[in-house]
Write a protein that holds these residues in place. Sequence first.
Motif, PDB file in Angstrom:
ATOM      1  N   PHE A 255      -0.008 -50.861  23.217  1.00 33.48           N
ATOM      2  CA  PHE A 255       0.403 -52.215  22.857  1.00 33.48           C
ATOM      3  C   PHE A 255       1.153 -52.828  24.032  1.00 33.48           C
ATOM      4  N   ASP A 256       0.617 -53.836  24.605  1.00 33.95           N
ATOM      5  CA  ASP A 256       1.229 -54.663  25.655  1.00 33.95           C
ATOM      6  C   ASP A 256       1.804 -53.884  26.839  1.00 33.95           C
ATOM      7  N   GLY A 257       1.384 -52.651  27.036  1.00 38.38           N
ATOM      8  CA  GLY A 257       1.821 -51.876  28.190  1.00 38.38           C
ATOM      9  C   GLY A 257       3.210 -51.294  28.079  1.00 38.38           C
ATOM     10  N   ARG A 258       4.007 -51.769  27.115  1.00 35.49           N
ATOM     11  CA  ARG A 258       5.383 -51.305  26.985  1.00 35.49           C
ATOM     12  C   ARG A 258       5.581 -50.356  25.811  1.00 35.49           C
ATOM     13  N   VAL A 259       4.629 -50.316  24.932  1.00 35.35           N
ATOM     14  CA  VAL A 259       4.743 -49.483  23.730  1.00 35.35           C
ATOM     15  C   VAL A 259       3.436 -48.732  23.544  1.00 35.35           C
ATOM     16  N   THR A 260       3.512 -47.422  23.420  1.00 36.94           N
ATOM     17  CA  THR A 260       2.337 -46.626  23.083  1.00 36.94           C
ATOM     18  C   THR A 260       2.647 -45.812  21.828  1.00 36.94           C
ATOM     19  N   LEU A 261       1.646 -45.680  21.017  1.00 39.90           N
ATOM     20  CA  LEU A 261       1.726 -44.890  19.788  1.00 39.90           C
ATOM     21  C   LEU A 261       0.668 -43.807  19.866  1.00 39.90           C
ATOM     22  N   THR A 262       1.083 -42.564  19.642  1.00 33.69           N
ATOM     23  CA  THR A 262       0.142 -41.443  19.571  1.00 33.69           C
ATOM     24  C   THR A 262       0.269 -40.817  18.189  1.00 33.69           C
ATOM     25  N   ILE A 263      -0.831 -40.802  17.446  1.00 32.93           N
ATOM     26  CA  ILE A 263      -0.842 -40.180  16.118  1.00 32.93           C
ATOM     27  C   ILE A 263      -1.707 -38.926  16.202  1.00 32.93           C
ATOM     28  N   ALA A 264      -1.099 -37.785  15.936  1.00 32.81           N
ATOM     29  CA  ALA A 264      -1.830 -36.520  15.885  1.00 32.81           C
ATOM     30  C   ALA A 264      -2.152 -36.230  14.428  1.00 32.81           C
ATOM     31  N   VAL A 265      -3.425 -36.297  14.088  1.00 28.33           N
ATOM     32  CA  VAL A 265      -3.854 -36.102  12.702  1.00 28.33           C
ATOM     33  C   VAL A 265      -4.169 -34.626  12.502  1.00 28.33           C
ATOM     34  N   GLY A 266      -3.345 -33.958  11.729  1.00 27.22           N
ATOM     35  CA  GLY A 266      -3.563 -32.545  11.476  1.00 27.22           C
ATOM     36  C   GLY A 266      -2.354 -31.909  10.826  1.00 27.22           C
ATOM     37  N   ASP A 267      -2.471 -30.624  10.553  1.00 26.25           N
ATOM     38  CA  ASP A 267      -1.404 -29.852   9.947  1.00 26.25           C
ATOM     39  C   ASP A 267      -0.268 -29.675  10.943  1.00 26.25           C
ATOM     40  N   ILE A 268       0.966 -29.901  10.505  1.00 23.76           N
ATOM     41  CA  ILE A 268       2.098 -29.893  11.432  1.00 23.76           C
ATOM     42  C   ILE A 268       2.288 -28.537  12.101  1.00 23.76           C
ATOM     43  N   ALA A 269       2.009 -27.451  11.387  1.00 23.80           N
ATOM     44  CA  ALA A 269       2.183 -26.127  11.971  1.00 23.80           C
ATOM     45  C   ALA A 269       1.203 -25.882  13.113  1.00 23.80           C
ATOM     46  N   GLU A 270       0.066 -26.548  13.085  1.00 25.81           N
ATOM     47  CA  GLU A 270      -0.930 -26.382  14.132  1.00 25.81           C
ATOM     48  C   GLU A 270      -0.788 -27.433  15.227  1.00 25.81           C
ATOM     49  N   VAL A 271      -0.261 -28.598  14.895  1.00 28.56           N
ATOM     50  CA  VAL A 271      -0.085 -29.649  15.887  1.00 28.56           C
ATOM     51  C   VAL A 271       1.124 -29.382  16.774  1.00 28.56           C
ATOM     52  N   MET A 272       2.236 -28.947  16.187  1.00 28.60           N
ATOM     53  CA  MET A 272       3.483 -28.807  16.935  1.00 28.60           C
ATOM     54  C   MET A 272       3.334 -27.984  18.223  1.00 28.60           C
ATOM     55  N   PRO A 273       2.675 -26.815  18.190  1.00 27.24           N
ATOM     56  CA  PRO A 273       2.539 -26.055  19.442  1.00 27.24           C
ATOM     57  C   PRO A 273       1.670 -26.754  20.477  1.00 27.24           C
ATOM     58  N   GLN A 274       0.911 -27.766  20.065  1.00 29.02           N
ATOM     59  CA  GLN A 274       0.013 -28.458  20.976  1.00 29.02           C
ATOM     60  C   GLN A 274       0.653 -29.689  21.617  1.00 29.02           C
ATOM     61  N   LEU A 275       1.868 -30.045  21.200  1.00 29.56           N
ATOM     62  CA  LEU A 275       2.544 -31.189  21.790  1.00 29.56           C
ATOM     63  C   LEU A 275       2.968 -30.888  23.219  1.00 29.56           C
ATOM     64  N   ASP A 276       2.901 -31.908  24.064  1.00 24.13           N
ATOM     65  CA  ASP A 276       3.404 -31.796  25.429  1.00 24.13           C
ATOM     66  C   ASP A 276       4.359 -32.964  25.638  1.00 24.13           C
ATOM     67  N   MET A 277       5.599 -32.792  25.178  1.00 23.84           N
ATOM     68  CA  MET A 277       6.579 -33.876  25.261  1.00 23.84           C
ATOM     69  C   MET A 277       7.966 -33.343  24.967  1.00 23.84           C
ATOM     70  N   GLN A 278       8.970 -34.101  25.370  1.00 20.88           N
ATOM     71  CA  GLN A 278      10.356 -33.876  24.995  1.00 20.88           C
ATOM     72  C   GLN A 278      10.851 -35.177  24.389  1.00 20.88           C
ATOM     73  N   ALA A 279      11.189 -35.159  23.107  1.00 22.89           N
ATOM     74  CA  ALA A 279      11.607 -36.373  22.416  1.00 22.89           C
ATOM     75  C   ALA A 279      13.091 -36.637  22.638  1.00 22.89           C
ATOM     76  N   ASP A 280      13.431 -37.912  22.734  1.00 26.22           N
ATOM     77  CA  ASP A 280      14.832 -38.333  22.801  1.00 26.22           C
ATOM     78  C   ASP A 280      15.423 -38.492  21.407  1.00 26.22           C
ATOM     79  N   ALA A 281      14.573 -38.800  20.440  1.00 25.32           N
ATOM     80  CA  ALA A 281      15.027 -38.969  19.059  1.00 25.32           C
ATOM     81  C   ALA A 281      13.901 -38.563  18.121  1.00 25.32           C
ATOM     82  N   TRP A 282      14.269 -38.061  16.948  1.00 25.41           N
ATOM     83  CA  TRP A 282      13.290 -37.632  15.944  1.00 25.41           C
ATOM     84  C   TRP A 282      13.530 -38.376  14.639  1.00 25.41           C
TER      85      TRP A 282
END
Length: 669
Positions: free
Chosen positions: A149-176
Amino acid sequence: MAHIKSRKAALRYSWHMTESMHLDWQDGQPVSRRFGDVYFSRASGIEEARHVFLHHNHLEERWRALPARARFVIGETGFGTGLNFLCAWQLWNECAPDAILHYVSIEKYPLTADELAQTLSLWPQLGPWRDALLAQYRDLPPGWHRFVFDGRVTLTIAVGDIAEVMPQLDMQADAWFLDGFAPARNPEMWSANTLDAIAHHSHTGSTFATYTAAGEVRRGLQAAGFIVERVKGHGSKREMLRGTLQRAPIPARKAAWYRRPSTLQHTDHRAIVIGGGLAGTSAAASLAARAWHVTLIERHATLAAEASGNPQGILYTRLATQPTPLRSLVVSGYCHTLRLLRRGVLSNDDWRLCGLLQLASDEDETARQRKLLEQNFSSSLFRTVNSIEASALSGVQLARGGLYFPDGGWVDPAALCRAFSNDPRITLRLETEALRLQRVGSEWEVHGANASIASAPVVIIAGARDTTNFEATQYLPLKTIRGQLSLLPQTPDSAQLRTIVCGEGYVAPARDGVHTLGATHKFRDTAIDIRVEEHRENISMLNTLAPALYEVLHAAVRDADTLHGRAGIRVSTPDYLPIVGPLVDAAAFANVYGDLRHDATLDLDTPAPWLPGLYVSTGHGSRGLITAPLAGEILASYIGKEPAPLCAQVMQAIHPSRFLLRGLIRGET
């Protein structure tokens, strides 16, 4: 992390049908039929979202303090109705106009587009943000989905079971935002493994907020390393939880050759992209959207002068029957390109989502399609049709049915390349040939025949078959495939064709009175002359694919020697996956990891010998319209140290170093 499963299990979430939540509505509020729970407060969902997630993560004060060009990452468990995202986006626009927000959400059961629209209509005050989301949102098949969205906001939705998605994330979040359904109704969202994984994808000082005050959640977050507070909940809710990570845990081990380059964050936002086709212009556009200044070098007089210059590129998604990284990439890339088109990057004359029929042309293809259907993919992606339905959809008589992709269509690739490069931050250098790269201080110099052309801290090589002209890329095992299209004049009867029809080749509805038919495949042939024999191959393919259409185009197909056409050279790889990511010094790589020749199980921890600031995007083959735009986002995530738009397994599967690694393990290098 102890809960990481096998490679096969880790990818399993990507291959099964998205199950709609099938909302019930009670007193004007959406209720999950699956979990028997509300999505938000019955009193005021929007005020609850602002109180719980925005206020108790201290986002307004944190965002107002951000410097220009800063990056902030929010992780979310449970996208739900998207309300939290829209509230965050609205506040972000007010508080951080010069920074970049990445919002990464995990959702096992995404709402359909109709359900999402109905739910978000409850909050007209979010209208501009809601409309922007709905303009791109369609029913989400399993996998990873990047919205820009407009170059300043990106949204990534991982569709799947959380137990299987979590190990596949490549990020460090500032807030949850921890926003699953109630722990008693949805326990896997709040398991100790999930909470531990949240800590592993955070840094010291990362915050969380959640509406729940359940004791097991509080204890689990404390065990994961968070300082947890009970505070006043929203409305009549007595308590909720918020907290801060006291000390980041030791990161989970990741293969050294796939870790991100550990170079400093770029402060000089200049880049050079070599190649003016889909791969190059996509990369340039993704960087320019993040306020980088890009010099785009193309040796021809126009963009898209080679394989990206076909008059009608097909949005084609032939899916493997097995759960492979390629299938995951194709689904994610297909949906990503469709979202780009719906954002209005092209004029209506340059693309049509006319639908695509993938005919079951023989018994083997029939069996292949049957296996796909057994995996229960969502009908929003494709559905099966018989010959009668296929004929009605296409407008021409077809002897066989097959799979119908309602969002399939065609795009003018050259127009898309021009649109990608139409940014004031992108400077075109046409009729300029890049021949050599030289590292000088903290920058790369690009040299032509007689002099330096340009210099910048970052260079992306996206020159298709010219990619391996440089010393740094000579090890990449690219293979060339010649393809010739035939351009057939429309007849009154052929004008009835409404969809693309595919089999061994394809035929598209006429554009400006001309049908595109093709394409041939000639390996290791790099000539681009137009050949009558290849016109005849295409015509023969049409006769097999759609005999009735062949008959109504009889005048054109009879005179193959007078047909116009276009030939181009595609570039592919031995595993048919593109090559996208950072480059290493190949000789140094062989030295650093040479022990793998003797024992492939060694867990070597020496950092890879990266060539700082040097990246590649190539090998997209005939799928460039689907994979190249997403590759631009992948490169931007590497360069800007942003969350990846794909799961870790797919990011590794397309990594340039995979071939060096395989060569060592097989004893070939």
